[in-house]
Design a protein around this motif. Sequence first.
Motif, PDB file in Angstrom:
ATOM      1  N   ASP A  18      -5.744  -2.818  -1.981  1.00  0.00           N
ATOM      2  CA  ASP A  18      -4.621  -1.965  -1.592  1.00  0.00           C
ATOM      3  C   ASP A  18      -3.392  -2.296  -2.440  1.00  0.00           C
ATOM      4  O   ASP A  18      -3.187  -3.445  -2.829  1.00  0.00           O
ATOM      5  CB  ASP A  18      -4.275  -2.193  -0.113  1.00  0.00           C
ATOM      6  N   GLY A  30       0.822  -0.370  -3.579  1.00  0.00           N
ATOM      7  CA  GLY A  30       1.709   0.789  -3.593  1.00  0.00           C
ATOM      8  C   GLY A  30       2.981   0.491  -4.351  1.00  0.00           C
ATOM      9  O   GLY A  30       3.224  -0.662  -4.741  1.00  0.00           O
ATOM     10  N   SER A  52       0.608   5.319  -4.288  1.00  0.00           N
ATOM     11  CA  SER A  52      -0.448   4.426  -3.783  1.00  0.00           C
ATOM     12  C   SER A  52      -1.353   4.014  -4.936  1.00  0.00           C
ATOM     13  O   SER A  52      -1.653   4.826  -5.817  1.00  0.00           O
ATOM     14  CB  SER A  52      -1.275   5.167  -2.727  1.00  0.00           C
ATOM     15  N   LYS A  80      -7.329   6.456  -6.124  1.00  0.00           N
ATOM     16  CA  LYS A  80      -6.193   7.289  -6.566  1.00  0.00           C
ATOM     17  C   LYS A  80      -6.183   7.350  -8.093  1.00  0.00           C
ATOM     18  O   LYS A  80      -6.845   6.531  -8.751  1.00  0.00           O
ATOM     19  CB  LYS A  80      -4.880   6.697  -6.060  1.00  0.00           C
ATOM     20  N   ASN A  96       0.847  -1.201   0.000  1.00  0.00           N
ATOM     21  CA  ASN A  96       0.000   0.000   0.000  1.00  0.00           C
ATOM     22  C   ASN A  96       0.880   1.248   0.000  1.00  0.00           C
ATOM     23  O   ASN A  96       2.100   1.154   0.147  1.00  0.00           O
ATOM     24  CB  ASN A  96      -0.952   0.010   1.218  1.00  0.00           C
ATOM     25  N   GLY A  97       0.253   2.404  -0.151  1.00  0.00           N
ATOM     26  CA  GLY A  97       1.002   3.653  -0.223  1.00  0.00           C
ATOM     27  C   GLY A  97       1.651   4.049   1.095  1.00  0.00           C
ATOM     28  O   GLY A  97       2.685   4.719   1.100  1.00  0.00           O
ATOM     29  N   THR A  98       1.047   3.634   2.201  1.00  0.00           N
ATOM     30  CA  THR A  98       1.636   3.949   3.506  1.00  0.00           C
ATOM     31  C   THR A  98       2.948   3.182   3.686  1.00  0.00           C
ATOM     32  O   THR A  98       3.963   3.767   4.098  1.00  0.00           O
ATOM     33  CB  THR A  98       0.635   3.609   4.633  1.00  0.00           C
ATOM     34  N   ALA A 116       1.558   9.713  -3.568  1.00  0.00           N
ATOM     35  CA  ALA A 116       0.359   8.866  -3.475  1.00  0.00           C
ATOM     36  C   ALA A 116      -0.772   9.433  -4.328  1.00  0.00           C
ATOM     37  O   ALA A 116      -1.566   8.695  -4.898  1.00  0.00           O
ATOM     38  CB  ALA A 116      -0.085   8.724  -2.025  1.00  0.00           C
TER      39      ALA A 116
END
Length: 377
Positions: free
Chosen positions: A198, A200, A186, A191, A57-59, A164
């Motif tokens: 999810d 990224g 992300s 997005k 994921n982007g995090t 992201a």
Amino acid sequence: MEFRDLKTQYHILKEDIDSAISEAIANTNFISGSPVKELEQQLAEYVGVKHCITCANGTDALILPLMAWGIGMGDAVFVPDFTFFASGEAPALLGATPVFVDIEKDTFNISPMRLEESIKQVLSDGKLKPRVIVAVDLFGQPANYEEIHRIAKKYDLLVLEDGAQGFGGAIGNKKACSFGNVGATSFFPAKPLGCYGDGGAIFTNSDEWAEVIRSLCIHGKGKDKYDNVRIGMNSRLDTIQAAVLKVKLKQFVEYELEQVNENAKEYTNQLQDVVKTPIVLDGYTSNWAQYTIVCKNEKERDNLQKALKEVEIPAMIYYAKGMHEQKAFQNGCVLSGSYENTIYLSRRVLALPMGPYLTEKELSFVVKQIKNLLIGG
Ligand SMILES: *Cc1c(COP(=O)(O)O)cnc(C)c1O
């Protein structure tokens, strides 16, 4: 009306997406199947960097490079005050201290002037070591990287591009996610380039960082998954998601980016005399992750959102408060400056339905409703 129309997109791409998913299932290589490697090559080529490493994921795409750089306790990481929570959560999770920096009113992006003031403040306080600038490409427009890199060089800091929302944006011929020492994006469904869950990705030209990040994604692997040389994570992009993204990337590059820019131009043409419309700097390209108008005051904004909702137009507030106002950061962040622009904008912004599949008819309907409310028709 959809805020971002993923249904129409699926309808148009259905045949290709369904067969890509079926193929991935039939092959049963659900983790690290061949579509993952193929996607990484295509993404690296598009962004114009040597390495792309996909992740969960982007995090994680923000956390992993910070881990590779050894960021932790005692380190100051400079983050814009007006962004999604994860931009500040990532350094905080590693024990570093986020230092929130006010933004520029016109671009919604970090203010280079305020950034330098914050760095000087942290240095003169003498408690934390300035290490990283997290520059966010908010709403799809790249941050001011010329100034950010000048400051980073002056104070010997690394730049992590939080792209992201930025994928597909550009400054001149250079693509977003290539502007930092490392870039992150992300693939959250809403997005600009989203998958069906999810996902990224991390981008860098550094062989050394790419190798460490690849290892960190798979439990700090050495020779293989069962030879572990560092403490890492389990953060990978599923094969099925990579297969979906390969189909979507093609359409994104071929026409979606152009179409969303046409829609932005149309919104601005029709709304600029009625309300403050978003500005894209000369030489910059936005992917219009959000099309954000700025109302006169909070009451006007809230009334407008309510009135739009009554006619089934979803409009969203990104973001209703600054990072420094989040409860989670009440202890454990450094405040610097007044945050006047974050406070001004968080009380006035409204993001309108947007995307490459927003029709002319839908767009005109949104405009008509806004005009009705703000100037009485
Ligand atoms: C969405 C977003 C993230 C986090 O991405 P996820 O894939 O949801 O983890 C980080 N930063 C910004 C600016 C975002 O908009």
